[in-house]
Motif scaffolding. Structure first.
Motif, PDB file in Angstrom:
ATOM      1  N   ILE A  53      -4.366  11.001   4.145  1.00  0.00           N
ATOM      2  CA  ILE A  53      -3.146  11.094   3.346  1.00  0.00           C
ATOM      3  C   ILE A  53      -2.770  12.570   3.231  1.00  0.00           C
ATOM      4  O   ILE A  53      -3.620  13.392   2.874  1.00  0.00           O
TER       5      ILE A  53
ATOM      6  N   TYR B 282      -5.037   6.947  -5.784  1.00  0.00           N
ATOM      7  CA  TYR B 282      -3.721   6.700  -5.192  1.00  0.00           C
ATOM      8  C   TYR B 282      -3.495   5.229  -4.848  1.00  0.00           C
ATOM      9  O   TYR B 282      -2.403   4.825  -4.495  1.00  0.00           O
ATOM     10  N   CYS B 283      -4.543   4.407  -4.957  1.00  0.00           N
ATOM     11  CA  CYS B 283      -4.521   3.134  -4.220  1.00  0.00           C
ATOM     12  C   CYS B 283      -4.258   1.912  -5.102  1.00  0.00           C
ATOM     13  O   CYS B 283      -4.846   1.749  -6.163  1.00  0.00           O
TER      14      CYS B 283
ATOM     15  N   VAL C 116       0.822  -1.205   0.000  1.00  0.00           N
ATOM     16  CA  VAL C 116       0.000   0.000   0.000  1.00  0.00           C
ATOM     17  C   VAL C 116       0.864   1.266   0.000  1.00  0.00           C
ATOM     18  O   VAL C 116       0.500   2.273  -0.585  1.00  0.00           O
ATOM     19  N   ARG C 117       2.020   1.183   0.642  1.00  0.00           N
ATOM     20  CA  ARG C 117       2.974   2.300   0.566  1.00  0.00           C
ATOM     21  C   ARG C 117       4.352   1.738   0.265  1.00  0.00           C
ATOM     22  O   ARG C 117       4.633   0.577   0.533  1.00  0.00           O
TER      23      ARG C 117
ATOM     24  N   ASP D 262      -8.436   7.462   8.456  1.00  0.00           N
ATOM     25  CA  ASP D 262      -7.145   7.474   7.754  1.00  0.00           C
ATOM     26  C   ASP D 262      -7.049   8.781   6.970  1.00  0.00           C
ATOM     27  O   ASP D 262      -8.058   9.236   6.410  1.00  0.00           O
TER      28      ASP D 262
ATOM     29  N   ARG E  48       2.229   4.997  -6.247  1.00  0.00           N
ATOM     30  CA  ARG E  48       2.226   3.554  -6.517  1.00  0.00           C
ATOM     31  C   ARG E  48       2.126   3.317  -8.019  1.00  0.00           C
ATOM     32  O   ARG E  48       1.118   3.681  -8.631  1.00  0.00           O
TER      33      ARG E  48
ATOM     34  N   GLN F 168      -9.467  10.728   4.358  1.00  0.00           N
ATOM     35  CA  GLN F 168      -8.332  10.908   3.421  1.00  0.00           C
ATOM     36  C   GLN F 168      -7.933  12.361   3.236  1.00  0.00           C
ATOM     37  O   GLN F 168      -6.743  12.678   3.217  1.00  0.00           O
TER      38      GLN F 168
ATOM     39  N   PHE G 133      -0.820   9.290   6.787  1.00  0.00           N
ATOM     40  CA  PHE G 133       0.205   8.774   5.872  1.00  0.00           C
ATOM     41  C   PHE G 133       0.662   9.868   4.930  1.00  0.00           C
ATOM     42  O   PHE G 133      -0.139  10.706   4.517  1.00  0.00           O
ATOM     43  N   LYS G 134       1.964   9.831   4.594  1.00  0.00           N
ATOM     44  CA  LYS G 134       2.436  10.712   3.518  1.00  0.00           C
ATOM     45  C   LYS G 134       2.108  10.028   2.204  1.00  0.00           C
ATOM     46  O   LYS G 134       2.307   8.805   2.080  1.00  0.00           O
ATOM     47  N   TYR G 135       1.648  10.785   1.235  1.00  0.00           N
ATOM     48  CA  TYR G 135       1.315  10.197  -0.066  1.00  0.00           C
ATOM     49  C   TYR G 135       2.542   9.482  -0.642  1.00  0.00           C
ATOM     50  O   TYR G 135       3.654  10.011  -0.645  1.00  0.00           O
ATOM     51  N   SER G 136       2.309   8.278  -1.134  1.00  0.00           N
ATOM     52  CA  SER G 136       3.386   7.485  -1.713  1.00  0.00           C
ATOM     53  C   SER G 136       2.933   7.020  -3.106  1.00  0.00           C
ATOM     54  O   SER G 136       1.942   6.292  -3.213  1.00  0.00           O
TER      55      SER G 136
HETATM   56  N1  5AD Z   1       0.022   6.604  -0.239  1.00  0.00           N
HETATM   57  C1  5AD Z   1      -0.202   6.881   1.057  1.00  0.00           C
HETATM   58  N2  5AD Z   1      -1.185   6.316   1.779  1.00  0.00           N
HETATM   59  C2  5AD Z   1      -1.973   5.418   1.145  1.00  0.00           C
HETATM   60  N3  5AD Z   1      -3.017   4.703   1.593  1.00  0.00           N
HETATM   61  C3  5AD Z   1      -3.461   3.944   0.573  1.00  0.00           C
HETATM   62  N4  5AD Z   1      -2.716   4.143  -0.532  1.00  0.00           N
HETATM   63  C4  5AD Z   1      -1.785   5.077  -0.203  1.00  0.00           C
HETATM   64  C5  5AD Z   1      -0.751   5.717  -0.912  1.00  0.00           C
HETATM   65  N5  5AD Z   1      -0.501   5.453  -2.190  1.00  0.00           N
HETATM   66  C6  5AD Z   1      -3.565   4.819   2.945  1.00  0.00           C
HETATM   67  C7  5AD Z   1      -5.028   5.296   2.922  1.00  0.00           C
HETATM   68  C8  5AD Z   1      -5.778   4.063   3.284  1.00  0.00           C
HETATM   69  C9  5AD Z   1      -4.803   3.369   4.203  1.00  0.00           C
HETATM   70  C10 5AD Z   1      -5.053   1.930   4.423  1.00  0.00           C
HETATM   71  O1  5AD Z   1      -3.554   3.547   3.567  1.00  0.00           O
HETATM   72  O2  5AD Z   1      -5.182   6.301   3.913  1.00  0.00           O
HETATM   73  O3  5AD Z   1      -7.017   4.343   3.908  1.00  0.00           O
END
Ligand code: 5AD
Ligand code: SF4
Length: 460
Positions: free
Chosen positions: A324, A160-161, A49-50, A322, A358, A284, A353-356
């Motif tokens: 981002i 993002y996922c 996921v990250r 959660d 994918r 988010q 979470f910091k955006y990562s």
């Molecule tokens: N970057 C950062 N956080 C992410 N999440 C999912 N994909 C990413 C990403 N690419 C986080 C979201 C989700 C949690 C399980 O992980 O907040 O709800």
């Protein structure tokens, strides 16, 4: 007997997959060992996921390979395995087999082939029709808490996922299977079940297996005509009512998708004491502009309406989320909107979470234009805001008596037990081993950053 060491990264679906793989291997001639020094076979259940989670895997395989003893068999399962497939054999030396997310029922076959001398064994195939979803008592992480998958995969494609790619489309389990499992768990004295899935409230069972169709036939304790009253309600809320009717002590569910979070879920909680007072509803972002580019399917106004409805419940429902930070295009103004939402909602916990980026996701093609420093800054700022807001929110538990499932001895303090309240807070308290597995009334006397502390006021 060959010994298998199973290590799990990531979400509860992975934890649950690992429990079922362990169940199946243990019944088919392997020993599951908690001791990695003794292991003949390493099985790593991975998360993608990250980015960090993937890096951890590469480092982990390296350490196993270089541990200085004869190299064990190494297998990779989970999301990284599904996404990378056979390329993992090239990317990480020492990997012997790869098992995709739907192929977890065939780990034994893969191991057998490696032990027979086959190299680079990969199975990314589909799930067997007769896949066994049950977990043996011995392989559950806790004797008192059990995960029950109700839906797998995801159709939402938030930009993002990676999950829709690693776990495929949404498939709901038949309600009959879910109820059967919960009844069996109850028989085994499990106190708490977690109905799990990427989006539990998108639950859509195969036709002929709706909660109302199966509930009456399975057990007299489930009143089918009672469920009929809820014709027109969402299948998930009906499932909740059917699971509640099994009489199992506590039911939690995780994760909910805001767009599909309808008021009938709150009604079900209000009307069934054993549906716990905790909802995880990932927001988010607080900015409508960012929510749109994330393709979340909710606006901040529609989200807050649902939060208000949850807060209006007489059950005092605890909320978690959660978030981002640093999604592509997120401006300082967008981020400030997120700060406002966190302050408004008063979450009991928020996973930030910091955006990562994918590879393969739509957002990967967007410019990752928030600098690493900025992401860190926003992350830290939001953490501070959440910590303060959480501190305030948790103070409402002070001097209150919570029902806590005594799950294990505390890892740090002797004669202290640790468990979760119905509102899913970690609660520590002085207690004896005889209390384990029981529901204990604990009067809260101290609020810590991520847990509560209290004194036993009685045992149920
Ligand atoms: N970057 C950062 N956080 C992410 N999440 C999912 N994909 C990413 C990403 N690419 C986080 C979201 C989700 C949690 C399980 O992980 O907040 O709800
Ligand atoms: Fe990922 Fe969105 Fe599906 Fe959750 S709902 S698993 S964030 S795509």
């Amino acid at each position: 007997m060959k010994k298998v060491y199973l290590e799990t990264f990531g979400c509860q679906m992975n934890v649950s997959d690992s429990e079922r793989v362990a169940t199946s291997l243990a019944s088919r001639g392997f020993e599951i060992t908690p001791n990695e020094e003794l292991a003949d076979i390493f099985l790593l259940n991975t998360c993608s996921v990250r980015e960090k989670a993937e890096h951890k895997l590469y480092a982990r395989v390296g350490r196993i390979r270089n541990s200085g003893r004869e190299k064990p068999v190494i297998g990779i399962m989970g999301c990284v395995a599904q996404l990378e497939g056979e390329t993992l054999f090239k990317k990480i030396s020492g990997v012997d087999f790869v098992i995709g997310t739907k192929a977890v029922g065939r780990v034994k076959e893969a191991i057998d082939r490696v032990l027979d001398g086959d190299r680079d064994v990969a199975d990314l195939g589909e799930r067997e029709r007769n896949y066994d979803w049950s977990v043996s008592d011995a392989q559950r992480n806790s004797p008192y808490v059990a995960f029950v998958p109700i839906i797998e995969g995801c159709n939402k494609f938030c930009t993002y996922c990676i999950v829709p790619f690693s776990r495929g489309r949404e498939v709901s389990l038949p309600a009959s299977e879910i109820i059967r499992q919960v009844l069996e768990l109850r028989r085994q004295s499990v106190k708490e079940v977690h109905l799990i899935g990427q989006n539990v409230n998108s639950y859509r069972p195969p036709s002929g297996s709706e909660p109302s169709a199966v509930a009456g036939g399975l057990t007299q304790s489930i009143d089918n005509s009672g469920l009929e009253k809820f014709r027109g309600a969402t299948p998930f809320s009906k499932l909740l009512r059917a699971v509640a009717a099994t009489g199992i002590e506590r039911i939690k569910f995780n994760t909910s998708f805001p767009r599909d979070f309808h008021a009938d879920i709150v009604d079900a909680i209000n009307e069934n004491e054993n549906l716990c007072n905790w909802v995880h509803l990932p927001v988010q972002s607080g900015s409508n502009r960012i929510l749109k580019t994330m393709r979340r399917g909710h606006t901040i106004e529609s989200y807050l309406k649902k939060i208000d409805n949850l807060k209006a419940s007489k059950r005092e429902i605890s909320l978690t989320t959660d978030i981002i930070v640093g999604f592509p295009g997120e401006t300082v103004e967008d981020f400030e909107e997120t700060v406002k939402v966190v302050e408004y909602c008063g979450y009991d916990a928020a996973y930030i979470f910091k955006y990562s980026p994918r590879p393969g996701t739509p957002a990967f093609k967007m410019a990752d234009d928030v600098t690493a420093e900025e992401k860190t800054e926003r992350f830290q700022r939001l953490e501070t805001v959440q910590r303060n807001s959480q501190n305030k929110a948790l103070r409402r538990y002070l001097n209150k008596t919570l029902e806590v499932l005594a799950e294990k001895p505390s890892s740090r303090v002797a004669e202290q037990l640790s468990g979760h309240s119905t509102c899913h807070k970690v609660v520590n308290f002085q207690g004896s081993a005889a209390m384990l597995g029981k529901i204990v009334n604990v009067k809260i006397s101290e609020i810590k950053a991520n847990s509560l502390y209290g004194e036993v006021a009685g045992i149920q």
